[in-house]
Write an enzyme that holds these catalytic residues in place. Sequence first.
Site, PDB file in Angstrom:
ATOM      1  CG  ASP A 134       3.153   0.184   3.363  1.00 40.44           C
ATOM      2  OD1 ASP A 134       3.510  -0.436   4.369  1.00 40.44           O
ATOM      3  OD2 ASP A 134       1.985   0.183   2.921  1.00 40.44           O
ATOM      4  NE  ARG A 135       9.518  -0.743  -2.628  1.00 42.05           N
ATOM      5  CZ  ARG A 135       9.644  -0.262  -3.881  1.00 42.05           C
ATOM      6  NH1 ARG A 135      10.665   0.531  -4.186  1.00 42.05           N
ATOM      7  NH2 ARG A 135       8.767  -0.567  -4.802  1.00 42.05           N
TER       8      ARG A 135
END
Length: 287
Positions: A134-135
């Site tokens: 995820d970011r």
Amino acid sequence: MREIKFVVPDQYDGITLKSFLRNYVGLSVRQTAKLKREQNGITRNGIKITAPELLHAGDCIQLRFPDDEKIPEPVPHPISVVFEDDDLLIVEKPAFMPMYPCPGHDSDSLANAVAFHQLAMGEKYAFRPVYRLDRDTTGLVLIAKNPFAAEKLAGNIRKTYFAIIEGVLNGSGVIDRPIDRMPGHAIQRAVMPNGISAVTRWRAIQSLNGCTLIAVRLKTGRTHQIRVHFSSIGHPLAGDDMYGGSMDKIYRQALHCGEIRFRHPITGKAMRFCSQLPEDMLSCIKI
């Protein structure tokens, strides 16, 4: 162009090229078809060979993978390279960096940073992460430089994540709860009775300041699985406001890919890489 050589062992004497590529090399039907269309994509002892031909022990089979034509826009962003050879690149992904360009992050993704790095190294290959983070998740990302390495590695990486959850957990356990998209939401997931099977194994390491550092291994790989599972048992990740975590101690979900294990797709050598917890996660469990 990446050239990979395989010497036919004695036990494969008399086998067809097609069977050798499939059963010994592990080359998929799709990749075999692509190489057949390339000039000298598949050769035996330097001479082009067709799939039905028989091989002999000691023959040298060479696969030539052309450079990729399309790569992301190269943009200079600092990345920490943990390991690199002709087939693999392992980097540390920082927090707040998406894997791919997306709205609001058109040129500051890991793909952009890797594209800049590879050009500096005189290489040209597509961005092929074997898995995604995820970011806001930090840690190790394994990137395959050619399609053969990518196929061999897919589903064969043993990852250990480290997370800081709210509250105190002791010992170890398994969370086995199905996950699906939350109704009415494009991104957010939730434990749902009719969702897709999801299994998370965890082990507590240290509790301090009302939080617990845990090691996590996934049996399945659902979107937001770690975040959703721990939120569902009343222990959301610190900083994960999407799933009920407080941002008092950290401004992102406290999740880090800290160890990966796999066999090298070409040599078969066992590989293990580790990454230290970033400072923002360490600060959550310091006195």
